[in-house]
Design an enzyme around this catalytic site. Structure first.
Site, PDB file in Angstrom:
ATOM      1  CE1 TYR A  35      -3.521  -2.707   0.626  1.00 18.94           C
ATOM      2  CE2 TYR A  35      -2.446  -3.158   2.725  1.00 18.94           C
ATOM      3  CZ  TYR A  35      -3.375  -3.490   1.760  1.00 18.94           C
ATOM      4  OH  TYR A  35      -4.175  -4.600   1.947  1.00 18.94           O
ATOM      5  N   GLY A 172     -13.980  -0.545   4.054  1.00 18.50           N
ATOM      6  CA  GLY A 172     -12.733  -0.868   4.744  1.00 18.50           C
ATOM      7  C   GLY A 172     -12.633  -2.359   5.068  1.00 18.50           C
ATOM      8  CG  ASP A 174     -11.393  -3.873   1.086  1.00 19.83           C
ATOM      9  OD1 ASP A 174     -11.861  -3.083   1.909  1.00 19.83           O
ATOM     10  OD2 ASP A 174     -10.288  -3.712   0.560  1.00 19.83           O
ATOM     11  CD  GLU A 398      -3.141  -6.096   4.968  1.00 19.88           C
ATOM     12  OE1 GLU A 398      -2.359  -6.894   4.398  1.00 19.88           O
ATOM     13  OE2 GLU A 398      -3.963  -5.389   4.347  1.00 19.88           O
TER      14      GLU A 398
HETATM   15  C1  9WN Z   1      -8.359  -1.203  -0.885  1.00 17.75           C
HETATM   16  C2  9WN Z   1      -4.991   0.077   3.240  1.00 17.75           C
HETATM   17  C3  9WN Z   1      -6.319  -0.588   2.944  1.00 17.75           C
HETATM   18  C4  9WN Z   1      -7.284  -0.556   4.158  1.00 17.75           C
HETATM   19  C5  9WN Z   1      -8.499  -1.437   3.937  1.00 17.75           C
HETATM   20  C6  9WN Z   1      -8.039  -2.831   3.543  1.00 17.75           C
HETATM   21  C7  9WN Z   1      -7.159  -2.763   2.307  1.00 17.75           C
HETATM   22  C8  9WN Z   1      -7.315  -1.933  -0.045  1.00 17.75           C
HETATM   23  C9  9WN Z   1      -6.828  -3.172  -0.786  1.00 17.75           C
HETATM   24  O1  9WN Z   1      -6.035  -1.944   2.568  1.00 17.75           O
HETATM   25  O2  9WN Z   1      -7.934  -2.259   1.218  1.00 17.75           O
HETATM   26  O3  9WN Z   1      -8.696   0.013  -0.278  1.00 17.75           O
HETATM   27  O4  9WN Z   1      -6.086  -3.012  -1.781  1.00 17.75           O
HETATM   28  O5  9WN Z   1      -7.162  -4.276  -0.394  1.00 17.75           O
HETATM   29  O6  9WN Z   1      -9.137  -3.666   3.350  1.00 17.75           O
HETATM   30  O7  9WN Z   1      -9.268  -1.477   5.104  1.00 17.75           O
HETATM   31  O8  9WN Z   1      -7.705   0.751   4.366  1.00 17.75           O
HETATM   32  O9  9WN Z   1      -4.429  -0.460   4.398  1.00 17.75           O
END
Ligand code: 9WN
Length: 426
Positions: A35, A172, A174, A398
């Protein structure tokens, strides 16, 4: 130094190291590989931990998100780092936020995440009221938060006052079972290969499937090409208990902020409306709140940790029933590792698939705070200590297996460190 204080010091040091490594000068990425941009509700959770290290940095974390606010008040779920364009999909080019007159001058996504921001703002303020006053933190944050809540109340709530989500990513949580049937009914209009850089950093068997991704992207295209208008024709619209509970809690906090800076406040009434509306999502047999699909009309009858989140509301009348569910076989408080994201006894439970069973630290934090505020201090302390142990043992995973604590997802995940830090710092 005793062994206990030694491990406390180790934990604090390790949490701070993760937060340092993921700090990008104005905000913190959730994880440097998986991320690589700024995420909305992550930043609020991260600020809650950062306030113990640097209240000023915690303020900047929130302010950098606020600077990405759209003219219509929405806080986007991702603020992109242009330098990492190819490292996460869908990237800025897919969202094309610059095409909209409503957006800030740098790229963002167009959907939202649950509104925990006002709550985080207040906690950050309380960590150092003098520094906050010196920087005019609350005075500058309040208009942003007001516009954000205005957007949610006017464009994103159903007539009863519940938050309506237009994409599973907005929750959040997903790939929670809540979204299975409503998402399956969405047409997958994507063609060609879907890039999945996420699968380099996390086990593919734990992440959402390609079939889910196809529908995720087709929903974005539809929302984007419709000019991000929040109409009632959209093919995915669900009322969600977690986002609504966070809205109600954040409205209570906005009332405190408004009072602190001498403003009038519509917030208590809004908090009351959202709290009362949650009752329409109560499921007596399951003993928790559920989600409602406004397109297909169905109630999504699953026990998920999102359905326990209304525990964070001080005036909730269902507290005893929710605690019974939390302590029962479905969530096994005190016996499972933290709090599973989904019912341990359900056929749909899986110990390592993302939001379908593993324990997440942000949800454990919400429950720990709710236990503490409700006077269940031993359970609150035990859950907080469990968060610290699980964070350290998993290298800040995570999410973790609720039976074994085994690490899953990415590692050195920022809100895991921030929220474990918050619990240990009290
Ligand atoms: C899509 C960043 C985010 C969290 C979410 C989690 C995951 C993203 C993904 O990661 O979502 O937004 O690519 O899976 O589900 O809660 O904010 O940590």
């Amino acid at each position: 130094m005793s062994a206990a204080s030694g491990s406390r010091t180790d934990l604090i040091g390790a949490c701070i190291t993760v937060l340092e490594q993921n700090w990008r000068g104005r905000y913190t990425v959730p994880a440097s590989g998986l991320y690589p941009h700024q995420w909305s509700w992550d930043s609020a959770f991260i600020a809650i931990g950062l306030r113990h290290v640097s209240p000023r940095r915690a303020q900047q974390e929130l302010e950098s998100l606020f600077s990405a606010q759209w003219a219509d008040g929405r806080l986007p779920h991702i603020v992109f780092d242009a330098g990492r364009n190819d490292d996460y999909s869908p990237g800025a080019d897919f969202w094309r936020s610059a095409d909209s007159a409503s957006t800030p001058p740098f790229p963002t996504s167009g959907i939202i995440q649950p509104p925990n921001h006002a709550w985080a703002t207040w906690l950050v303020h309380l960590a150092d009221p003098d520094e906050s006053a010196r920087r005019g933190f609350l005075e500058r944050a309040y208009p942003r938060l007001l516009a954000w809540h205005e957007y949610l109340s006017t464009r994103r709530t159903s007539p009863s006052g519940l938050i309506v989500l237009r994409h599973p990513w907005e929750s959040g949580t997903d790939n929670s079972p809540f979204w299975d049937a409503p998402l399956a009914a969405v047409d997958d209009t994507t063609d060609g290969d879907i890039p999945r850089p996420d699968l380099i950093h996390a086990d593919p068997s734990e992440r959402p499937s390609n079939a889910e991704y196809g529908r995720y992207l087709s929903l974005v295209v539809r929302y984007r090409d419709g000019g991000w208008i929040d109409d009632d024709e959209f093919p995915f619209r669900l009322e969600d208990p977690l986002a609504t509970a966070l809205l109600a809690r954040s409205e209570l906090v906005l009332h405190e902020i408004a009072r602190e800076i001498g403003q009038g406040s519509p917030h208590l009434e809004r908090a009351h409306t959202a709290t009362a509306a949650l009752e329409t999502l109560w499921d007596e047999d399951l003993g928790c709140y559920i989600a409602r699909d406004l397109v297909g009309g169905g109630l999504q009858r699953y026990r998920t940790v999102a359905g326990l989140a209304p525990l964070i509301l001080p005036s909730l009348t269902r507290r005893a029933e929710l605690l019974a569910t939390l302590r029962g076989d479905a969530f096994a408080l005190g016996r499972a590792v933290m709090v599973p994201s989904h019912d341990l006894t359900a056929a749909t439970f899986h110990p390592s698939r993302y939001w379908r069973g593993p324990s997440w630290f942000n949800m454990a934090w919400l429950i720990a705070v709710a236990l503490e505020e409700g006077g269940d201090l031993d359970e609150a302390r035990a859950l907080g200590a469990e968060m610290g142990r699980a964070a350290l043992a998993s290298d800040f995973a995570e999410y973790v297996d609720p039976h074994t604590g085994a690490a899953h997802g990415t590692r050195r995940f920022s809100w895991t460190a921030a929220l474990a830090l918050d619990r240990v710092c009290g």
